[in-house]
Design a protein around this motif. Structure first.
Motif, PDB file in Angstrom:
ATOM      1  N   UNK A  67      47.252  18.372  37.458  1.00 36.61           N
ATOM      2  CA  UNK A  67      48.241  17.675  36.638  1.00 36.61           C
ATOM      3  C   UNK A  67      47.915  17.945  35.177  1.00 36.61           C
ATOM      4  N   UNK A  68      48.890  18.455  34.444  1.00 37.25           N
ATOM      5  CA  UNK A  68      48.633  18.892  33.066  1.00 37.25           C
ATOM      6  C   UNK A  68      48.348  17.735  32.116  1.00 37.25           C
ATOM      7  N   UNK A  69      49.069  16.636  32.269  1.00 35.66           N
ATOM      8  CA  UNK A  69      48.895  15.509  31.350  1.00 35.66           C
ATOM      9  C   UNK A  69      49.215  14.200  32.020  1.00 35.66           C
ATOM     10  N   UNK A  70      49.698  13.245  31.231  1.00 39.89           N
ATOM     11  CA  UNK A  70      49.990  11.935  31.792  1.00 39.89           C
ATOM     12  C   UNK A  70      51.394  11.461  31.501  1.00 39.89           C
ATOM     13  N   UNK A  71      52.338  12.397  31.347  1.00 40.82           N
ATOM     14  CA  UNK A  71      53.701  12.013  31.023  1.00 40.82           C
ATOM     15  C   UNK A  71      54.496  11.678  32.276  1.00 40.82           C
ATOM     16  N   UNK A  73      57.243  13.083  33.104  1.00 38.14           N
ATOM     17  CA  UNK A  73      57.633  14.373  33.692  1.00 38.14           C
ATOM     18  C   UNK A  73      56.536  14.913  34.606  1.00 38.14           C
ATOM     19  N   UNK A  74      55.279  14.772  34.187  1.00 37.10           N
ATOM     20  CA  UNK A  74      54.158  15.215  35.018  1.00 37.10           C
ATOM     21  C   UNK A  74      54.122  14.445  36.335  1.00 37.10           C
ATOM     22  N   UNK A  75      54.370  13.135  36.264  1.00 36.69           N
ATOM     23  CA  UNK A  75      54.343  12.306  37.465  1.00 36.69           C
ATOM     24  C   UNK A  75      55.487  12.661  38.415  1.00 36.69           C
ATOM     25  N   UNK A  99      45.363   9.037  37.025  1.00 37.34           N
ATOM     26  CA  UNK A  99      45.590   7.959  37.980  1.00 37.34           C
ATOM     27  C   UNK A  99      46.959   7.326  37.762  1.00 37.34           C
ATOM     28  N   UNK A 100      47.392   7.205  36.512  1.00 37.23           N
ATOM     29  CA  UNK A 100      48.736   6.687  36.250  1.00 37.23           C
ATOM     30  C   UNK A 100      49.801   7.594  36.866  1.00 37.23           C
ATOM     31  N   UNK A 101      49.631   8.897  36.695  1.00 37.67           N
ATOM     32  CA  UNK A 101      50.571   9.846  37.296  1.00 37.67           C
ATOM     33  C   UNK A 101      50.576   9.710  38.821  1.00 37.67           C
ATOM     34  N   UNK A 102      49.380   9.584  39.380  1.00 39.94           N
ATOM     35  CA  UNK A 102      49.268   9.471  40.834  1.00 39.94           C
ATOM     36  C   UNK A 102      49.916   8.179  41.333  1.00 39.94           C
ATOM     37  N   UNK A 107      54.161   5.982  44.589  1.00 36.92           N
ATOM     38  CA  UNK A 107      55.230   5.004  44.787  1.00 36.92           C
ATOM     39  C   UNK A 107      56.564   5.698  45.009  1.00 36.92           C
ATOM     40  N   UNK A 108      56.781   6.809  44.323  1.00 42.50           N
ATOM     41  CA  UNK A 108      58.052   7.532  44.411  1.00 42.50           C
ATOM     42  C   UNK A 108      58.283   8.133  45.794  1.00 42.50           C
ATOM     43  N   UNK A 109      57.185   8.578  46.429  1.00 41.89           N
ATOM     44  CA  UNK A 109      57.338   9.217  47.743  1.00 41.89           C
ATOM     45  C   UNK A 109      56.887   8.322  48.893  1.00 41.89           C
ATOM     46  N   UNK A 110      56.421   7.117  48.580  1.00 42.69           N
ATOM     47  CA  UNK A 110      56.049   6.178  49.633  1.00 42.69           C
ATOM     48  C   UNK A 110      54.720   6.460  50.293  1.00 42.69           C
ATOM     49  N   UNK A 111      53.744   6.940  49.532  1.00 44.36           N
ATOM     50  CA  UNK A 111      52.412   7.210  50.078  1.00 44.36           C
ATOM     51  C   UNK A 111      51.409   6.172  49.580  1.00 44.36           C
TER      52      UNK A 111
END
Length: 304
Positions: A67-71, A73-75, A99-102, A107-111
């Protein structure tokens, strides 16, 4: 007589101890998070490479994502990448941005999300209860007593512990305080338990001086000590500054390469970073000369 209760969102398992990272696969299996070993692991492109070298041998079935950053868009990109992978869980391995991106991607994909933080930037050093009580007194905002109690105990535990970062006992307390702080935010439904004037000052540094800003924890710690002084809690401010100094952390703007005038500009701009948040900064509504005078008094009060 029955006791009225409520459900509290909290992690399924918390494992805080030296060497926990080496047992990651065992924890995932024992807690029934992943029996198959099919994991998506998100790491940063820089320090993540070294972490991957350490962890990859125990996770042979994992697919790794840099993951390039924490934006945002990255998430979103991470979520799209892992969506078709049929994974048991997503592991966020690294600092706060990863961790914020993760969290968002999971949450977006339900994992399920497995957070493996590699640094401890402690939000509990700010005084969350003071921000809550001020907003309640002036604006009538509701205080969640349970969240406030958890946040208070988290901060007090760290501030009063005599150890340093080389001390495993202190690191244990710090990590546990971070967990309590995070649960307090879940209980309250917002970031108020760990985000007041200190974070507004931090965000102002980042926005006004993006190329020169210090670390999140350093800026929040400085902001917390100064905000405590603004509240009139001068002895508490001096104590907090002493604790920060003992851990080698900055307590003055000059300690992180900023002039007095630059810090005054930061404090003046800080309330604009969190519209709707009511802290001591919004309450006092200080002007340039007032901030400069108070900062000079703060520096004298905390000593050298």
């Amino acid at each position: 007589m029955p006791v009225l209760t409520r459900l509290i969102p909290s992690p399924v398992v918390v494992d805080i101890r030296p060497g926990a990272l080496a047992d990651l696969a065992t924890v995932l299996a024992d807690e029934r998070i992943s029996h198959s070993g099919r994991l998506a692991v998100a790491v940063s492109g820089g320090s993540g490479a070294k972490l991957r070298e350490r962890v990859a041998p125990q996770l042979p079935g994992a697919t790794w994502y840099e993951v390039d950053g924490g934006t945002l868009d990255d998430a979103v990109r991470l979520a799209d990448d892992i969506r078709a992978g049929h994974f048991d869980a997503l592991v966020g391995l690294g600092g706060g941005k990863i961790i914020d991106c993760a969290k968002y991607a999971a949450a977006r994909v339900g994992l399920p999300l497995v957070a493996v933080p590699t640094n401890l930037a402690h939000d509990g050093l700010c005084s969350p209860v003071a921000t809550w009580e001020l907003a309640n007194r002036v604006n009538g905002e509701k205080i969640d007593g349970l969240a406030a109690a958890m946040a208070r105990q988290a901060g007090e535990a760290v501030l009063r512990h005599p150890g340093g970062i080389e001390d495993n006992d202190f690191l244990q307390v710090l990590a546990e305080a971070l967990v309590l702080s995070g649960i307090a935010m879940s209980v309250s439904g917002d970031s108020r338990p760990s985000s007041g004037a200190c974070h507004e000052i931090n965000h102002a540094f980042d926005l006004l001086f993006p190329q020169r800003a210090a670390s999140h924890g350093e800026q929040c710690g400085l902001g917390a000590a100064f905000a405590m002084y603004l509240r009139g809690a001068h002895e508490a401010s001096a104590h907090m500054a002493g604790v920060l100094r003992r851990h080698g952390l900055p307590v003055r703007a000059e300690d992180i390469g900023f002039t007095v005038d630059e810090f005054v500009r930061v404090v003046e701009f800080a309330p604009e970073t969190r519209p709707g948040r009511y802290t001591i900064l919004e309450h006092l509504d200080l002007k340039t000369d007032q901030i400069k005078d108070i900062y000079a008094d703060y520096v004298k009060a905390i000593g050298s």
